[in-house]
Design an enzyme around this catalytic site. Structure first.
Site, PDB file in Angstrom:
ATOM      1  N   GLU A  49      27.218 -19.206  21.739  1.00 15.52           N
ATOM      2  CA  GLU A  49      26.376 -19.891  20.755  1.00 15.52           C
ATOM      3  C   GLU A  49      26.189 -21.361  21.099  1.00 15.52           C
ATOM      4  OE1 GLU A  49      25.126 -18.338  17.562  1.00 15.52           O
ATOM      5  OE2 GLU A  49      25.463 -16.507  18.697  1.00 15.52           O
TER       6      GLU A  49
ATOM      7  N   HIS B  73      29.769 -20.748  12.739  1.00 14.50           N
ATOM      8  CA  HIS B  73      29.938 -21.575  13.948  1.00 14.50           C
ATOM      9  C   HIS B  73      31.040 -22.588  13.658  1.00 14.50           C
ATOM     10  CE1 HIS B  73      25.427 -20.883  15.039  1.00 14.50           C
ATOM     11  NE2 HIS B  73      26.183 -20.142  15.835  1.00 14.50           N
TER      12      HIS B  73
ATOM     13  N   CYS C  85      23.584 -29.055  13.240  1.00 13.62           N
ATOM     14  CA  CYS C  85      22.889 -27.907  13.843  1.00 13.62           C
ATOM     15  C   CYS C  85      21.590 -28.338  14.494  1.00 13.62           C
ATOM     16  CB  CYS C  85      22.518 -26.877  12.774  1.00 13.62           C
ATOM     17  SG  CYS C  85      23.897 -26.202  11.887  1.00 13.62           S
TER      18      CYS C  85
HETATM   19  O1  SUG Z   1      21.954 -18.937  13.686  1.00 17.66           O
HETATM   20  N1  SUG Z   1      20.073 -19.588  10.802  1.00 17.66           N
HETATM   21  C1  SUG Z   1      20.787 -20.101  11.951  1.00 17.66           C
HETATM   22  C2  SUG Z   1      21.500 -21.392  11.615  1.00 17.66           C
HETATM   23  C3  SUG Z   1      22.090 -22.028  12.824  1.00 17.66           C
HETATM   24  C4  SUG Z   1      22.978 -23.178  12.489  1.00 17.66           C
HETATM   25  N2  SUG Z   1      23.469 -23.757  13.658  1.00 17.66           N
HETATM   26  C5  SUG Z   1      24.684 -24.341  13.805  1.00 17.66           C
HETATM   27  N3  SUG Z   1      25.663 -24.111  12.931  1.00 17.66           N
HETATM   28  N4  SUG Z   1      24.901 -25.010  14.850  1.00 17.66           N
HETATM   29  C6  SUG Z   1      21.784 -19.063  12.471  1.00 17.66           C
HETATM   30  O2  SUG Z   1      22.422 -18.400  11.635  1.00 17.66           O
HETATM   31  C7  SUG Z   1      18.515 -18.100   9.657  1.00 17.66           C
HETATM   32  C8  SUG Z   1      17.092 -17.646   9.871  1.00 17.66           C
HETATM   33  C9  SUG Z   1      16.573 -16.803   8.744  1.00 17.66           C
HETATM   34  O3  SUG Z   1      17.361 -16.139   8.066  1.00 17.66           O
HETATM   35  O4  SUG Z   1      15.324 -16.791   8.557  1.00 17.66           O
HETATM   36  C10 SUG Z   1      19.185 -18.623  10.927  1.00 17.66           C
HETATM   37  O5  SUG Z   1      18.881 -18.132  11.995  1.00 17.66           O
END
Ligand code: SUG
Length: 447
Positions: free
Chosen positions: A174, A250, A371
Site C-alpha cells: 500500500e 493503513h 493520505c
Molecule cells: O484505499 N478510500 C481509500 C482511502 C485511502 C486513504 N489512504 C491512506 N490512509 N493513506 C482506501 O480505502 C474509498 C473509495 C470509495 O469507497 O468510493 C477509498 O478507496
C-alpha cells in the site's frame, strides 16, 4: 548534502464519488451511496497545497488518473464503443463501473513507497508504485501512477522508478501509507520504518479477523530490497491486528513520523516498546535521537483516532525549524482529540503548532491530510531535476483553481456514474491539465 522534504499532493479527479468500495475503511462504508461534490473536493485539496506552499514548504502536485477506466471495463469483457461499454457496465455490473470510476488516486500516500538518495545503495531516489492489490479500484492505479511519476521524476541519473510488486495476496503493498522515514537531517542517512498488517509465510503470526490486512511483511521486505536499503537502516513492525479490525486500514491512520519524531497512538504496533528500542538504536547509529510522542488510550481511544484522523496528520518541519501538525477539521470536532491538541503546548513535545484544514470530501472516503500526500526527500540537484511544472505557487494555484471551475461538477451521486458525458468531461479536464502541469501526453486517450 542539504535536502528537504517535498510533499506531492494528489489533485482530486473529476469523478470523485462515494461508492463504498473499501471494506475495512469505516468512512468509505459509512458514506456509501451518498452524493459527492468533486468541485469542493478538488478545491479543499488545492487550498491545503497552496497554504502549505505559502508557509514555505515544498509542495508539488500529482495528477489524477483517467477515470472511468474503459481499459478495466474492456478487460472484463465489456466490448464495443465507449458508450456501449459504460451503458452495459452500468446495467450489468454497477460495482465494476464504480471501481472503474473511482478517483482514489487522490490519496497519493498510496501511490508509491519512496526512499531518499541518502538511504539507497546507488545514491538515487527510489520509487516503487504500490500494487494496492487488496481492492480492485486501487489495484488498477499503479501502471498509470508509474507513468505520472516517470513524467515528473524523469532523470534516471537521479530517480529510479520500479514496477509495482506482483499483485497477489502474498505481496499486498500500500505504499508510503505504511512507511515512515526517521533521520537526523533530511539529507543524512536515515532509518526506514516499514509497517505491515500480516505475513504470508510467517507461520502462526497474528492476523486481523474482521477486516483485511492490506500490507504484508513480504511486500515491505521486497520494497526495501529493491531500494537497496541496508539492514542497519530498516525496521519492520507489525500493526496490532485488533486495531486493523477497529478501522486502521493503513498505519498512517494511527501513526505519523517526521525526522526524529514518531507521533502515534499507544496501541499502534505489536511489541511497541521493542519497536521504539529498535528505531532508537538504529537512528542513534545514524546520528539522530529518536523520540516517540505516544497518545494514551485513556485520553484518545482508537475509535477517536479512526473517526477524527488525528494521526492521519502531516508532521512538517518549517523552514525556521518549528514543527507543525496538519490535522483535519474533524479533530476539532471531537472533544477528546481537541483537548489533547490544546494540551500539546504544555506537554513539552516537539510539536509547536497545529494547522487545521477542511478536507471533508476526502475524509468521507477515509482520506485525511496524510493520505493526500506523497513525501519525497530531495537534495538540490534532485529538486532541479524534477519536472518544474508541478511545483505549487501563486500562478499554478490560480490556473488549477480556474481549471476546476471550468471542468468539475458539484455533484456526483452513484447513479451519475452511468452518465456517458462524465467520460468526455473527465478527458477534457485531464487533457487541459497535462498542458497546465507540462506533463506531455501521459493518458491513454491522448496517445
Ligand atoms: O484505499 N478510500 C481509500 C482511502 C485511502 C486513504 N489512504 C491512506 N490512509 N493513506 C482506501 O480505502 C474509498 C473509495 C470509495 O469507497 O468510493 C477509498 O478507496
Amino acid at each position: 548534502m542539504h535536502a528537504f522534504e517535498a510533499n506531492f499532493d494528489g489533485l482530486v479527479g473529476p469523478t470523485h464519488n462515494y461508492a463504498g468500495l473499501s471494506f475495512g475503511n469505516v468512512a468509505s462504508r459509512n458514506n456509501e451511496k451518498s452524493a459527492a461534490n468533486p468541485k469542493a473536493a478538488a478545491k479543499q485539496g488545492l487550498r491545503k497545497m497552496k497554504q502549505l506552499a505559502d508557509l514555505g514548504f515544498h509542495q508539488g502536485v500529482l495528477p489524477p488518473l483517467e477515470r472511468p477506466s474503459l481499459k478495466l471495463l474492456r478487460s472484463l469483457g465489456f466490448t464495443g464503443d465507449a458508450a456501449t461499454v459504460i451503458e452495459r457496465a452500468a446495467r450489468e455490473a454497477p460495482e465494476l463501473l464504480a471501481a472503474a470510476s473511482s478517483a482514489s488516486a487522490m490519496w497519493t500516500a498510496n501511490a508509491a513507497t519512496v526512499s531518499p538518495s541518502a538511504d539507497t545503495n546507488d545514491g538515487r531516489v527510489h520509487f516503487t508504485p504500490a500494487n494496492l492489490s487488496t481492492k480492485l479500484h486501487r489495484a488498477i492505479e499503479h501502471e498509470e501512477t508509474r507513468r505520472s511519476l516517470s513524467a515528473i521524476f524523469t532523470d534516471e541519473k537521479h530517480f529510479k522508478i520500479h514496477h509495482a510488486l506482483p499483485g497477489t495476496p502474498a505481496l499486498g503493498d500500500e505504499g508510503a501509507a505504511n512507511h515512515t522515514r526517521f533521520c537526523n537531517e533530511y539529507g543524512e542517512k536515515g532509518v526506514e520504518f516499514f509497517v505491515y498488517g500480516r505475513s504470508e509465510y510467517g507461520q502462526g503470526s497474528a492476523e486481523p479477523k474482521r477486516y483485511p490486512a492490506r500490507q504484508t511483511l513480504e511486500a515491505s521486505r521486497a520494497v526495501a530490497r529493491l531500494h537497496g536499503l541496508s539492514d542497519d537502516a530498516t525496521v519492520f513492525a507489525q500493526q496490532l491486528p485488533d486495531v486493523i479490525d477497529a478501522g486502521v486500514f493503513h498505519n498512517d491512520v494511527i501513526a505519523v513520523g517526521n525526522r526524529n519524531t514518531l507521533f502515534c497512538h499507544q496501541r499502534a504496533f505489536m511489541n511497541q516498546a521493542s519497536v521504539y528500542d529498535q528505531l532508537s538504536a538504529k537512528l542513534d547509529a545514524h546520528g539522530g535521537a529518536f523520540t516517540a510522542i505516544e497518545v494514551p488510550e485513556a485520553e484518545v481511544s482508537v475509535a477517536d483516532a479512526v473517526s477524527s484522523y488525528l494521526f492521519n496528520s502531516q508532521l512538517l518541519t518549517r523552514p525556521d525549524g518549528r514543527q507543525v501538525l496538519v490535522v483535519p477539521q474533524e479533530c476539532r470536532e471531537n472533544a477528546r482529540v481537541a483537548k489533547y491538541l490544546d494540551s500539546l503546548h504544555i506537554r513539552s513535545t516537539s510539536i509547536d503548532d497545529v494547522l487545521v484544514f477542511d478536507l471533508r470530501e476526502s475524509m468521507k472516503n477515509g482520506g485525511g491530510p496524510a493520505c493526500l500526500r506523497l513525501r519525497v526527500v530531495l537534495n538540490e540537484a534532485e529538486r532541479v531535476a524534477v519536472n518544474p511544472g508541478v511545483w505549487m505557487d501563486d500562478v499554478l494555484f490560480a490556473q488549477l483553481d480556474a481549471w476546476i471551475d471550468t471542468h468539475y461538477r458539484d455533484r456526483i451521486a452513484p447513479g451519475d456514474l452511468a452518465d456517458l458525458k462524465l467520460l468526455d468531461e473527465s478527458r477534457a479536464a485531464l487533457d487541459a491539465l497535462t498542458g497546465i502541469l507540462k506533463l506531455g501526453a501521459i493518458y491513454d486517450f491522448q496517445r
